[in-house]
Enzyme design. Structure first.
Site, short mmCIF file in Angstrom:
data_model
loop_
_atom_site.label_atom_id
_atom_site.label_comp_id
_atom_site.label_asym_id
_atom_site.label_seq_id
_atom_site.Cartn_x
_atom_site.Cartn_y
_atom_site.Cartn_z
N CYS A 23 74.64 -54.61 -64.71
CA CYS A 23 74.03 -53.29 -64.60
C CYS A 23 74.76 -52.46 -63.56
CB CYS A 23 72.56 -53.40 -64.24
SG CYS A 23 72.28 -53.84 -62.52
N CYS A 26 75.33 -53.67 -60.04
CA CYS A 26 76.44 -54.59 -59.76
C CYS A 26 77.68 -53.84 -59.28
CB CYS A 26 76.81 -55.38 -61.02
SG CYS A 26 75.45 -56.33 -61.74
N ASP A 436 102.82 -20.75 -66.07
CA ASP A 436 104.23 -20.53 -65.78
C ASP A 436 104.85 -19.95 -67.05
OD1 ASP A 436 106.83 -20.84 -64.57
OD2 ASP A 436 107.10 -22.56 -65.87
N ASP A 635 105.70 -26.76 -65.91
CA ASP A 635 106.54 -27.88 -66.37
C ASP A 635 107.69 -28.20 -65.43
OD1 ASP A 635 108.14 -25.61 -66.90
OD2 ASP A 635 109.21 -26.71 -68.46
N ASP A 639 106.86 -25.81 -60.06
CA ASP A 639 105.43 -25.65 -60.35
C ASP A 639 104.57 -26.70 -59.64
OD1 ASP A 639 105.89 -23.51 -62.15
OD2 ASP A 639 106.44 -24.95 -63.72
#
Length: 748
Positions: A23, A26, A436, A635, A639
């Site tokens: 459960c 735990c 970008d 990318d 950035d």
């Protein structure tokens, strides 16, 4: 991305399979045990797939011992496990639980039916004196077989001063058996209390709980389908060339720099670079795109992708856990095990839930015993036992992790790599998205868009001269012009006296003619007149094209314009984002004219041009200070700061490793359409988690008072422990079923 997360990404990570968790209570116990080991900096326990991700530099043996001392067991999960082995383990667990449920049901159901029909002897009768002790011994055997794991776990936790779901089950069923034994032994003294044995209740409760856990195990196993599919993409062997001979070896024995052959229809074993041959490769597992990708010498190939037509040789550049496939699997696992804020709330509640329930059960017993109707002892026992059984917080513990697992797996299958749980929860809240330009809104690959000849020259001759003079240049736009000439099969001329003038252009001699190729500054410097072409240059520039003039012997021979076209789906993605109420801003280091032209094509009205890399992060920070929840899509290396600054960073997977490492979500195929899809999935996941949590809280909030007998004074309704056990088990199955709806969600 938080500082903590960034730091964690550079540390050693170890995954442990945790045995014995039953459960949400735990989770805290296991996390606490692992966190206490020297060298551990961060721990995340995933209740949904019974695993733990440990960051830091800790001894695996010490980690296992800490878990074992806490009453559980652990094993280190290394490499890319065979998915069939994992499925086999899950199946064996399911079968064991079903067998335990069957044994308990086969014993308990007839006992319950015969008892209700009055076919069993009275406890105080002569037949009852031998029958019921036999039933008690038989029930003890059932409890040992079908519930032994609950009792052993509860005892270990008791020794550590802890409690969890197993504690509730052990107390509920154990007290039922113990009470029933007392009733048998002292039946002559309990006639006033209308003694009744609850042996059948103990058995049937265990039948229901084991059955519910079995169904939960089966349903939970499906949530790891994405991981299993990804692991299944990894071939087991590779064909390697050593000492001039080809041989098949195990994948783990492939070394860096070795040469491998891939034949038609085979999976690529490791990441590498093609060194001989030509083919097309199905990369849909990586990008989600069905179209095969052409591979020539110098092309990168990725482990797990499928070669289609030709045979080729490639050199291994990344092996083992460093391959793109292994990294994707690791990221998906990390995200599935990470905890968004909602999960941490549920864990905190669950950690104090069990002791509170035990207290409520004791309080219920006292109230019924002191103020309940006769037989008050029997009523007190039944109600307190029912409270223990119905309160098990399985559903609460599963509510968040099961939804996270399903949605992260669903995203991975469509080319969206979610790297942490907080990003999954936050992406749907974004109301401002920074894009970008190059490689994000645009293709990032300049092409020749316009060839404008002047006078006696034609397109072919202008392109021939421009490509010839650019053949010795390293300028980014040179590749676009050379590619255009190659596409038209134009033969290049020999150049001499080549000279590159930084920021302006190139000069050279071609066939004894002086050729200039560059911008207006170069023409001004060389005294070339171009005034009558000014309007054309301005018109092309306004369309986002970079214009270069070609002059032969100080006269304009033509113009070539190069542009970075927007991706075919950028405008559609921007419109979808606007439809979701998101403000879209394009931030770029490019000049304002080009930036506005590209933005117009994409449907973006808010543009910030000529922004330095370090200033992109500042743009995000200022928007955050203004109260915006900011997403950033990029990318490139430039950035990375902005991706880290944003509330949620999206990296285009075709970009640089630095950008990808700085981001929370990676768009593997580079399509901007995946950004609104990720945001939609985020919203659906958060809604699903809230539904699960609400259901679990509602279940316990309503179930416990009813189990305690709240409705009895007014309506005479008293919940049976057996019905409570069935309800508790099915609540977990309901949560798992609801979470699995995300698997079929339509994202586009």
């Amino acid at each position: 991305m938080s500082t903590e997360e960034q730091a964690g990404s550079t540390e050693d990570k170890l995954r442990l399979s945790i045995l014995g968790m039953s459960c949400a209570g735990c989770v805290g116990a296991v996390e606490g045990a692992l966190a206490s080991v020297e060298g551990v900096t961060d721990v995340s326990v995933n209740f949904a797939d019974h695993s733990a991700l440990v960051n830091g530099d800790a001894d695996p043996e010490l980690l296992k011992k800490a878990v074992q001392d806490a009453g559980y067991d652990a094993a280190v999960m290394e490499g890319l496990e065979d998915p069939s082995e994992q499925e086999e383990r899950e199946l064996q667990r399911y079968q064991r639980l079903m067998q335990k449920a069957k044994v308990a049901a086969i014993f308990g159901v007839p006992l319950m039916v015969f008892s209700h029909l009055g076919w069993l002897p009275d406890i105080s009768s002569d037949a009852g004196r031998w029958f019921w002790p036999f039933v008690a011994i038989a029930t003890l055997g059932v409890l040992y077989y079908s519930g032994g794991h609950f009792y052993s776990s509860a005892f270990k936790l008791l020794m550590l001063g802890q409690a969890n779901m197993d504690t509730l089950i052990a107390l509920g069923t154990g007290s039922a058996w113990f009470y029933s034994c007392i009733v048998i032994d002292y039946s002559s003294h309990l006639t006033k209390l209308a003694p009744h044995a609850y042996f059948e209740a103990s058995a049937i409760i265990l039948a229901f709980i084991n059955f519910g856990t079995a169904l939960e195990t089966k349903a939970r196993g499906k949530t790891s389908a994405a991981i299993r599919e990804l692991i299944g993409l990894q071939p087991r062997t590779a064909r390697i060339i050593r000492d001039g001979a080809e041989q098949d070896i195990a994948i783990e024995n492939v070394g860096l720099g070795e040469t491998l052959r891939v034949r038609p229809g085979e999976k690529i074993a490791v990441d590498g670079v093609l060194i001989e041959g030509h083919s097309t490769v199905d990369e849909s597992m990586l990008t989600g795109e069905p179209m095969p990708v052409e591979k020539i010498e110098g092309s990168e190939v990725v482990a797990g992708t499928i070669n289609q037509q030709g045979s080729f040789l490639f050199s291994a550049t990344r092996i083992g856990r460093d391959t793109a496939l292994a990294q994707i699997i690791d990221s998906v696992r990390t995200a599935q095990g990470s905890k968004p804020a909602l999960a941490r709330l549920a864990d905190k509640i669950s950690s104090i839930f069990v002791p509170v329930v035990v207290g409520i059960s004791i309080f219920t017993f006292i109230v019924w015993y002191l103020f309940g109707p006769e037989p008050s002892l029997a009523f007190a026992f039944v109600t307190s036992m029912t409270v223990l059984v119905i309160a098990c917080p399985c559903a609460l513990g599963l509510a968040t992790p099961i939804s996270v697992m399903v949605s992260v797996g669903r995203a991975a299958q469509t080319g969206i790599l979610i790297r942490n749980g907080d990003a999954l929860q936050s992406a749907g809240k974004i109301n401002c998205l920074i894009l970008d330009k190059t490689g994000t809104v645009t293709e990032g690959k300049p092409i020749v868009s316009t060839v404008e000849p002047v006078g006696d020259y034609n397109e072919k001759s202008v392109l021939q001269l421009a490509a010839s003079i650019e053949s010795g240049s390293e300028h980014p736009l040179a590749s676009a012009i050379l590619a255009a000439a190659e596409d038209k099969k134009i033969k290049l001329e020999k150049t001499t006296a080549f000279k590159a003038i930084a920021g302006h252009g190139i000069t050279a001699l071609i066939s004894e003619q002086q050729v200039f190729f560059g911008n207006e500054t170069l023409m001004d410097k060389k005294g070339v007149k171009y005034a009558r072409h000014k309007k054309k240059i301005e018109a092309l520039s306004a369309q986002g094209q970079t214009v270069m003039m070609l002059a032969v012997d100080n006269k304009i021979a033509g113009m070539i314009a190069v542009s970075d076209p927007i991706k075919k789906d950028s405008a559609k993605a921007v419109q979808q984002l606007k439809n979701q109420g998101v403000r879209v801003i394009m931030v770029t280091g490019d000049n304002e004219i080009t930036a506005k032209a590209i933005a117009k094509q994409a449907g973006i009205s808010d543009v910030r041009a000529q922004v330095l890399p370090e200033d992109k992060a500042e743009v995000a920070r200022q928007l955050q200070l203004a109260g915006e929840i900011v997403g950033m899509v990029g990318d490139g290396i430039n950035d990375a700061p902005a991706l880290a600054q944003a509330n949620v960073g999206f990296a285009i997977g075709t970009g640089t490793d630095v950008a990808i490492e700085s981001a929370d979500i990676v768009i593997l195929q580079g399509s901007l359409l995946k950004v609104p899809e990720a945001m939609a999935l985020s919203k659906a996941t958060v809604t699903n988690i809230k539904q699960n949590l609400l259901g679990a809280f509602f279940y316990n909030t309503i179930g416990i008072p009813i189990a305690a007998g709240l409705l009895y004074p007014a309506f005479g309704i008293l919940l049976s422990p057996m019905i409570a056990g069935a309800a508790m088990a099915m609540s977990s199955v309901t949560v798992v079923t609801n979470a699995n709806r995300l698997r079929w969600m339509k994202l586009d």
